[in-house]
Design an enzyme around this catalytic site. Structure first.
Site, PDB file in Angstrom:
ATOM      1  N   CYS A  31       0.703  -1.147   0.002  1.00 26.66           N
ATOM      2  CA  CYS A  31       0.087   0.166  -0.137  1.00 26.66           C
ATOM      3  C   CYS A  31       0.969   1.220   0.047  1.00 26.66           C
ATOM      4  CB  CYS A  31      -0.852   0.082   1.178  1.00 26.66           C
ATOM      5  SG  CYS A  31      -2.189  -1.240   1.100  1.00 26.66           S
ATOM      6  N   TYR A 170      -5.405 -13.150  -4.365  1.00 25.19           N
ATOM      7  CA  TYR A 170      -4.893 -12.593  -2.955  1.00 25.19           C
ATOM      8  C   TYR A 170      -5.598 -13.295  -1.839  1.00 25.19           C
ATOM      9  CZ  TYR A 170      -3.860  -9.045   0.507  1.00 25.19           C
ATOM     10  OH  TYR A 170      -3.351  -8.393   1.354  1.00 25.19           O
ATOM     11  N   HIS A 173      -2.910 -11.579   4.798  1.00 25.07           N
ATOM     12  CA  HIS A 173      -3.433 -10.476   5.884  1.00 25.07           C
ATOM     13  C   HIS A 173      -4.978 -10.566   6.380  1.00 25.07           C
ATOM     14  CE1 HIS A 173      -0.057  -8.121   3.486  1.00 25.07           C
ATOM     15  NE2 HIS A 173       0.359  -8.886   4.346  1.00 25.07           N
ATOM     16  N   ASP A 266       3.297  -9.426   9.400  1.00 19.10           N
ATOM     17  CA  ASP A 266       3.912  -9.339   8.284  1.00 19.10           C
ATOM     18  C   ASP A 266       4.757  -8.197   8.104  1.00 19.10           C
ATOM     19  OD1 ASP A 266       4.486  -9.914   5.693  1.00 19.10           O
ATOM     20  OD2 ASP A 266       2.918  -9.118   4.689  1.00 19.10           O
TER      21      ASP A 266
END
Ligand code: ADP
Ligand code: SF4
Length: 693
Positions: A31, A170, A173, A266
């Site tokens: 991001c 995806y 997370h 992460d």
């Protein structure tokens, strides 16, 4: 210079399905707060990474449908065909340097409250959205599942149309519907998509197959999967369902991009994890699949990277933060300049930008996010506009960065530092628990400065206004730093703390005292008042709690310890560590008064007071810029006493005390702007809304 042959292996091309990456440097999705709102700015940032040698450059999460959007966070968007042109800006920028462009298609389910589209969120099972919004997601029925699969397929086709080479499915997370389907705790379905693991994996399998079917002839299909959620049996675990899922899907994607979840696990800060911290979880993946594997772990050391490849743990070195701190990391290795790599310090200021819904910034790399807006390049800078010498006063982060960039521009630079070492605040702060990596900010700059023939460095050289005038340089930059207040004033108290004048001076300490050399004496009962809310209050509590004969009560008017570190994703770890160390936490309380051996605190809601026994008071409230020298010189200039000084500027903490990132940025800005046009809003590139009149 020639490349060190030890690193040759990092520059081997690697096939990923139908495409081939030119080397093993892989910028994984990250991001950046630019996304669909700042597409040109975003594309330029990614293009610079490709120019710097990253063989694969990916987007951040890219929303595929308005029924899952993350407002106010700014991600990529491929809702419909109108979004293709903006995404193509990025693929063109990446392809211009021969790298592959990857796109992370994302559907966030009950992680997305849909604050803008206002469409009801959907999830495997009904339940409140993860964000603290008063809305629940509804359970997806078979029609919803079919729709979702169609939207994903359509987005994959659009991604190809936009020029992407790698299309992601995806499930990382704890943020995406595919992951939610796989997790027992979020999937309570009784149909063929729930129950046994094979069923919970069904949707992911279908989406992988359909993505491959849609674009797999020309694009690689990558699968990003968090193999461990670090919650033991309550979640996906590498020694349990995480491994089983990799086994079930082993050959289906063209590439495995593996990590741990959630995002705070992460992207752990350096304070809480070392380089390579994900290896124990992700190392097994390559033994299960024949497909290439990319993994992350804040790798900045080329030797560690080579070891990962040689040991057969990874095929690609994945990086988000190391590629932000130094977009030219691969190019520097390729040129035999490993010693010039600007290593990430693991501070997560980059993450904080996104979490504050502002475009990305980086402590180490002040050009990050400014590639298009200000036209800054991380490796090049305009040559000097004249041969005029420049004096920089103060060798902290701001002065170091300013001197370095002025040196690169070719100006004759003198850097004068009062103390015996360069580094400023960093020299004390890197002694605090877990902050050693911040020393890289100093070391990278000092190393380069010391090699510049046009830069003279004077240590032990405190300058006053007379001394500066004696230097007779036409340009003077003041970077004299800041000092912590000793009277308790700050955000909360606007007058000195009541009773502070009654305390012996040695009973009142600030970070300036505690980050100095020596110390270690028992301090008895410490009351630490944190009205700053970033790292310092929490880290000093940690330092002091470990000291014999010292008991710490941390008083803060915020609801949490080091509350701002929620944005760097460290807050829960800091508070947990302090609790483990026996620190008493008095949150939602302000310090109202002190006597010789007591502190009175007041509840921020009711004003009710409590009294604490106290031997030592530690004040972490606010900093004052040490701008006396700047003001003296300004006054002299105004009175005609320093006519030879054409430009005089204050930078860094002496101008606006803030984060190290802020000081570096202001130092860089001043160096770029020297002898340039005076700042004007028109100098900013801005992406203006399209309005046809
Ligand atoms: P910043 O974060 O803005 O760089 P720091 O406080 O880290 O600020 O660094 C400021 C540096 O300036 C310190 O190393 C300090 O010793 C030095 N300094 C302060 N005043 C003077 C002065 N009058 N002459 C030379 N150096 C100074
Ligand atoms: Fe690394 Fe900090 Fe830069 Fe993020 S902001 S890339 S953590 S140095």
């Amino acid at each position: 210079m020639a490349r060190d042959p030890r690193y040759d292996i990092l520059f081997e091309p690697v096939a990923i399905g139908p495409v081939t990456a030119p080397n093993r440097f892989y910028q994984v999705p990250h991001c950046n707060g630019m996304g669909h709102r700042h597409p040109r700015r975003h594309a330029a940032m990614r293009g610079i990474k490709a120019q710097g040698g990253w063989g694969v450059v990916c987007t951040e999460e890219v929303e595929i449908h308005p029924s899952s959007e993350l407002t106010p966070y700014i991600e990529g968007r491929l809702w419909d065909d109108r979004d293709i042109a903006a995404m193509r800006l990025m693929t063109d920028a990446v392809h211009a340097h021969g790298s592959l462009a990857g796109i992370e298609l994302a559907y966030n389910g009950h992680h997305a409250p849909n604050r803008d589209s206002r469409l009801p969120p959907m999830a495997p099972s009904a339940g409140p959205v993860i964000a603290h919004d008063p809305i629940s997601a509804r359970a997806m029925d078979k029609t919803d599942i079919r729709n979702f699969r169609r939207w994903h397929r359509d987005a994959a086709l659009r991604a190809r149309e936009a020029g992407f080479d790698i299309v992601y499915v995806y499930a990382g997370h704890d943020m995406t519907t595919l992951m939610h389907f796989m997790q027992r705790r979020n999937n309570r379905r009784g149909d063929e998509y729930g129950g046994a693991l094979e069923n919970r994996v069904r949707l992911t399998r279908e989406v992988l197959e359909e993505t491959r079917d849609a674009v797999g002839d020309t694009c690689a299909v990558a699968f990003r999967f968090a193999v461990d959620e670090l919650m033991g049996d309550d979640g996906i675990a590498a020694d349990g369902e995480g491994r089983e899922i990799v086994e079930m899907l082993a050959e289906l994607p063209d590439l495995w991009d593996v990590n741990v979840s959630d995002w705070s696990n992460d992207s752990v800060t350096a304070r809480f994890a070392e380089e390579g911290y994900q290896d124990p979880y992700t190392a097994f993946v390559k033994s299960v699949t024949s497909k290439p594997v990319v993994g992350v772990g804040r790798y900045t050391s080329p030797d560690a990277m080579v070891a990962k490849i040689k040991k057969g743990q990874l095929d690609f070195i994945g990086a988000a933060r190391p590629s932000i701190a130094d977009p030219f990391l691969p190019a520097k290795l390729a040129d035999g300049r490993a010693d010039e790599i600007r290593e990430c310090i693991g501070c997560n200021i980059c993450v904080a930008g996104d979490n504050r819904v502002a475009p990305i910034r980086c402590t180490q790399n002040p050009t990050m996010g400014e590639e298009w807006r200000r036209g800054w390049h991380p490796e090049t800078i305009a040559p000097k506009a004249s041969d005029d010498p420049v004096l920089v006063v103060g060798g902290g982060p701001a002065g170091l960065e300013c001197a370095l960039q002025l040196g690169k521009r070719g100006y004759p630079v003198t850097l004068a530092e009062a103390s015996g070492a360069l580094g400023g605040r960093l020299n004390g702060e890197t002694r605090l628990p877990g902050l050693a990596s911040y020393g890289r900010v100093r070391d990278y700059r000092e190393y380069l400065l010391r090699q510049m023939a046009n830069v003279d460095i004077y240590l032990d050289s405190p300058l006053d206004a007379d001394a500066v005038i004696e230097f007779a340089t036409p340009h003077v930059v003041i970077a004299t730093g800041s000092t912590w207040r000793r009277d308790g004033t700050g955000r909360t108290l606007h007058e000195p703390l009541q009773g502070i004048e009654t305390l012996d001076t040695q009973k009142v300490l600030t970070p300036d005292d505690l980050t100095g050399e020596g110390g270690g004496a028992p301090l008895g009962r410490v009351v630490l008042f944190d009205d700053d809310h970033y790292l310092m209050g929490g880290v000093l509590a940690e330092l002091l709690a470990a000291r014999d004969g010292t008991e710490v009560t941390l008083v803060t008017n915020a609801p949490l310890v080091s509350a701002w570190t929620e944005y760097t994703m460290e807050q829960h770890r800091i508070q947990g560590r302090l609790i483990e160390l026996g620190v008493t936490i008095a949150a939602n309380r302000t310090l109202s008064s002190v006597t010789r051996d007591q502190a009175q605190t007041a509840c921020v809601f009711t004003g009710r007071t409590e009294t604490l026994a106290m031997d030592t008071l530690v004040l972490v409230t606010a900093r004052d810029g040490l701008d006396g020298l700047f003001r003296d010189l300004r006054t002299r200039q105004e009175n005609g006493g320093a006519d030879h000084i054409r430009t005089l500027e204050a930078i860094g903490d002496c101008l606006a005390p803030g984060s190290v990132a802020n000081a570096i940025f202001l130092g860089h800005l001043a160096a770029r702007n020297l002898e340039g046009e005076p700042w004007d809003a028109a100098l900013f590139n801005r992406e203006l809304p399209e309005i046809s009149l």
